[in-house]
Write a protein that holds these residues in place. Structure first.
Motif, PDB file in Angstrom:
ATOM      1  N   ALA A  27      56.763 -14.677  33.933  1.00 22.48           N
ATOM      2  CA  ALA A  27      56.254 -14.598  35.306  1.00 22.48           C
ATOM      3  C   ALA A  27      54.731 -14.679  35.343  1.00 22.48           C
ATOM      4  CB  ALA A  27      56.736 -13.315  35.972  1.00 22.48           C
ATOM      5  N   SER A  28      54.090 -13.986  34.435  1.00 25.41           N
ATOM      6  CA  SER A  28      52.630 -13.972  34.429  1.00 25.41           C
ATOM      7  C   SER A  28      52.058 -15.355  34.108  1.00 25.41           C
ATOM      8  CB  SER A  28      52.103 -12.948  33.414  1.00 25.41           C
ATOM      9  OG  SER A  28      50.700 -12.911  33.417  1.00 25.41           O
ATOM     10  N   GLU A  29      52.625 -15.997  33.076  1.00 28.41           N
ATOM     11  CA  GLU A  29      52.155 -17.334  32.705  1.00 28.41           C
ATOM     12  C   GLU A  29      52.383 -18.336  33.834  1.00 28.41           C
ATOM     13  OE1 GLU A  29      53.980 -15.336  30.938  1.00 28.41           O
ATOM     14  OE2 GLU A  29      53.438 -15.353  28.810  1.00 28.41           O
ATOM     15  N   LEU A  30      53.558 -18.230  34.497  1.00 27.89           N
ATOM     16  CA  LEU A  30      53.852 -19.129  35.598  1.00 27.89           C
ATOM     17  C   LEU A  30      52.883 -18.898  36.754  1.00 27.89           C
ATOM     18  CD1 LEU A  30      55.614 -21.231  37.016  1.00 27.89           C
ATOM     19  CD2 LEU A  30      57.156 -19.373  37.700  1.00 27.89           C
ATOM     20  N   ASN A  31      52.596 -17.640  37.066  1.00 29.67           N
ATOM     21  CA  ASN A  31      51.678 -17.328  38.155  1.00 29.67           C
ATOM     22  C   ASN A  31      50.296 -17.908  37.901  1.00 29.67           C
ATOM     23  OD1 ASN A  31      50.914 -15.812  40.627  1.00 29.67           O
ATOM     24  ND2 ASN A  31      49.662 -14.631  39.184  1.00 29.67           N
ATOM     25  N   ARG A  48      46.248 -22.175  39.203  1.00 28.00           N
ATOM     26  CA  ARG A  48      45.264 -23.221  38.902  1.00 28.00           C
ATOM     27  C   ARG A  48      45.501 -24.500  39.711  1.00 28.00           C
ATOM     28  NH1 ARG A  48      45.560 -20.697  33.723  1.00 28.00           N
ATOM     29  NH2 ARG A  48      47.320 -21.993  33.057  1.00 28.00           N
ATOM     30  N   ILE A  49      46.675 -24.605  40.344  1.00 32.09           N
ATOM     31  CA  ILE A  49      46.935 -25.775  41.193  1.00 32.09           C
ATOM     32  C   ILE A  49      47.117 -25.361  42.655  1.00 32.09           C
ATOM     33  CG2 ILE A  49      47.890 -27.181  39.335  1.00 32.09           C
ATOM     34  CD1 ILE A  49      50.688 -26.500  40.342  1.00 32.09           C
ATOM     35  N   GLY A  50      46.528 -24.224  42.997  1.00 36.33           N
ATOM     36  CA  GLY A  50      46.425 -23.875  44.407  1.00 36.33           C
ATOM     37  C   GLY A  50      47.443 -22.924  44.972  1.00 36.33           C
ATOM     38  N   ARG A  88      28.383 -18.634  46.220  1.00 34.48           N
ATOM     39  CA  ARG A  88      28.069 -19.890  45.541  1.00 34.48           C
ATOM     40  C   ARG A  88      27.603 -19.656  44.110  1.00 34.48           C
ATOM     41  NH1 ARG A  88      24.355 -21.351  50.748  1.00 34.48           N
ATOM     42  NH2 ARG A  88      26.057 -21.444  52.245  1.00 34.48           N
ATOM     43  N   PRO A  89      27.896 -20.631  43.234  1.00 33.64           N
ATOM     44  CA  PRO A  89      28.584 -21.906  43.471  1.00 33.64           C
ATOM     45  C   PRO A  89      30.084 -21.707  43.708  1.00 33.64           C
ATOM     46  CG  PRO A  89      27.726 -21.789  41.232  1.00 33.64           C
ATOM     47  CD  PRO A  89      27.419 -20.507  41.863  1.00 33.64           C
ATOM     48  N   LEU A  90      30.613 -22.539  44.569  1.00 33.30           N
ATOM     49  CA  LEU A  90      32.014 -22.475  44.965  1.00 33.30           C
ATOM     50  C   LEU A  90      32.689 -23.790  44.607  1.00 33.30           C
ATOM     51  CD1 LEU A  90      33.871 -20.447  46.623  1.00 33.30           C
ATOM     52  CD2 LEU A  90      33.416 -21.914  48.590  1.00 33.30           C
ATOM     53  N   GLU A  91      33.892 -23.685  44.060  1.00 31.01           N
ATOM     54  CA  GLU A  91      34.684 -24.870  43.771  1.00 31.01           C
ATOM     55  C   GLU A  91      35.867 -24.955  44.724  1.00 31.01           C
ATOM     56  OE1 GLU A  91      34.056 -25.816  39.021  1.00 31.01           O
ATOM     57  OE2 GLU A  91      35.864 -24.766  39.666  1.00 31.01           O
ATOM     58  N   ARG A  92      36.235 -26.185  45.060  1.00 30.98           N
ATOM     59  CA  ARG A  92      37.410 -26.419  45.888  1.00 30.98           C
ATOM     60  C   ARG A  92      38.378 -27.296  45.129  1.00 30.98           C
ATOM     61  NH1 ARG A  92      36.141 -29.715  51.138  1.00 30.98           N
ATOM     62  NH2 ARG A  92      38.380 -30.109  50.995  1.00 30.98           N
ATOM     63  N   LEU A  93      39.668 -27.106  45.412  1.00 29.18           N
ATOM     64  CA  LEU A  93      40.705 -27.881  44.744  1.00 29.18           C
ATOM     65  C   LEU A  93      41.100 -29.070  45.603  1.00 29.18           C
ATOM     66  CD1 LEU A  93      42.731 -28.169  42.399  1.00 29.18           C
ATOM     67  CD2 LEU A  93      44.301 -26.699  43.697  1.00 29.18           C
ATOM     68  N   GLY A  94      40.984 -30.270  45.018  1.00 33.02           N
ATOM     69  CA  GLY A  94      41.379 -31.485  45.724  1.00 33.02           C
ATOM     70  C   GLY A  94      42.320 -32.322  44.879  1.00 33.02           C
ATOM     71  N   ARG A  95      42.545 -33.528  45.294  1.00 32.98           N
ATOM     72  CA  ARG A  95      43.469 -34.405  44.572  1.00 32.98           C
ATOM     73  C   ARG A  95      42.974 -34.717  43.164  1.00 32.98           C
ATOM     74  NH1 ARG A  95      45.249 -38.862  49.191  1.00 32.98           N
ATOM     75  NH2 ARG A  95      46.300 -37.381  50.607  1.00 32.98           N
ATOM     76  N   ASP A  96      41.649 -34.669  42.960  1.00 33.18           N
ATOM     77  CA  ASP A  96      41.082 -34.949  41.644  1.00 33.18           C
ATOM     78  C   ASP A  96      40.733 -33.682  40.880  1.00 33.18           C
ATOM     79  OD1 ASP A  96      39.144 -34.255  43.420  1.00 33.18           O
ATOM     80  OD2 ASP A  96      37.679 -35.753  42.774  1.00 33.18           O
TER      81      ASP A  96
END
Length: 270
Positions: free
Chosen positions: A38-42, A47-49, A229-237
Motif C-alpha cells: 500500500a505504501s509503495e503504491l501510494n 508522483r503522477i498526481g 517557490r520554487p513550485l513544480e506542476r505536473l503536466g503531460r511532460d
C-alpha cells in the motif's frame, strides 16, 4: 516466496458539481490502498498526481477540463518572501508536535470551528466525530497529525491552534488536510505558517518535496499555493517548474531559508 504484485483496479466516480469552478462538473478516478504494498503504491501514484483520502488514492478525471494541477514545493530551494519571514518570526513560539494518527476531542472541536468559519457549505460541513476519526485514523501509510500549540504554561499544554494531517513519503511530505483557529482573536497567517513549517521540516530531513495537492487555475481558493517557490506542476511532460509564478514578486524580496540537512535526523518524533 513473496506474493506477486497485483496491478490495482481503478474505478471512476459519477459526475458531480465541481467545488472550485462554477458551472463545471467533476469526476474522479480512484483505487484502494491495501495490502503489503500500500505504501509503495501510494508513493508511486502520488508522483503522477494522485492524492490519498483514508485508504483510497484518487485524482481528477474530468471530461473537457484539466484545471486541477498537482503542485509540489522544492523544499531545499525554497525561498521565503518578506511576508513569510514575518510569519515565521511571529509564530516561532508555537510548540509543534508530530502525533500518531489518533484523534482527540480537542482536535475535532478545532476542526468544527474552522469548517464553520471557512467552509460552512462545503462537503465536510456535516462531518461528525466518527467521520473525523475515519479521516485521520484509516491510513495504510506513514501518517501523522502535526499539532501547533500556544506555549505551555506551568507544565500544561497550551491551546491547540492548528493541526495538519500529513503523510511522510520517501520523496517528501504530502499535506493531506490542515485546519486552524480562524476566530476574531486568532493568530494571523496560521495556514501559511503550517505550510512553511512543513517545508522547513522536509528540507532538514533531506526530503526534496512538499506536496500541496491541486492548484486550480481560476479558483481564488487555490491561489495561495503559488506563493511557495520554487513550485513544480505536473503536466503531460512530467513535473516542470512554474517559472511564470516568479513574475509577480521582485527577486530582491526573496531569500533562502537556512536549514541544516541531516539524513539521520528523524523527521517525526512520535
Amino acid at each position: 516466496m513473496s506474493a506477486p504484485f497485483r496491478f490495482p483496479k481503478f474505478f471512476v466516480t459519477n459526475p458531480s458539481p465541481c467545488p472550485y469552478l462554477p458551472g463545471k462538473v467533476e469526476r474522479k478516478v480512484f483505487t484502494e490502498l491495501s495490502g503489503r504494498h500500500a505504501s509503495e503504491l501510494n508513493e508511486a501514484l502520488g508522483r503522477i498526481g494522485f492524492r490519498r483520502s483514508q485508504s483510497v488514492a484518487y485524482r481528477p478525471s474530468c471530461i473537457d477540463c484539466s484545471a486541477c494541477v498537482s503542485v509540489r514545493v522544492l523544499a531545499a530551494e525554497f525561498m521565503a518572501n518578506s511576508t513569510q519571514r514575518k510569519l515565521l518570526r511571529r509564530h516561532a513560539d508555537l510548540e509543534v508536535t508530530a502525533c500518531k494518527p489518533w484523534t482527540t476531542e480537542e482536535q475535532y472541536a478545532l476542526l468544527r470551528r474552522y469548517l464553520a468559519a471557512r467552509h460552512p457549505g462545503g462537503g465536510m460541513a456535516e462531518m461528525d466525530e466518527s467521520d473525523f476519526a475515519d479521516m485521520v485514523e484509516q491510513t495504510p501509510v506513514r501518517t501523522y497529525l502535526i499539532e501547533y500549540r500556544e506555549p505551555s504554561k506551568n507544565g500544561r499544554p497550551g491551546k491547540l491552534v492548528g493541526a495538519c494531517l500529513s503523510d511522510q513519503q520517501g520523496d517528501g511530505l504530502s499535506m493531506i488536510y490542515s485546519f486552524f483557529d480562524v476566530g476574531p482573536d486568532a493568530r494571523k497567517g496560521l495556514g501559511t505558517y503550517i505550510i512553511l513549517d512543513h517545508i522547513i521540516r522536509a528540507a532538514r530531513a533531506a526530503l526534496p518535496y512538499v506536496y500541496l495537492g491541486y492548484w486550480v487555475e481560476g479558483s481564488s481558493r487555490m491561489a495561495y499555493k503559488t506563493q511557495f517557490r520554487p513550485l513544480e506542476r505536473l503536466g503531460r511532460d512530467g513535473w516542470r517548474r512554474m517559472e511564470d509564478a516568479m513574475l509577480d514578486a521582485p527577486i530582491d524580496e526573496l531569500i533562502n531559508l537556512p536549514v541544516r540537512r541531516d539524513r539521520n535526523r528523524p523527521l517525526i518524533d512520535a
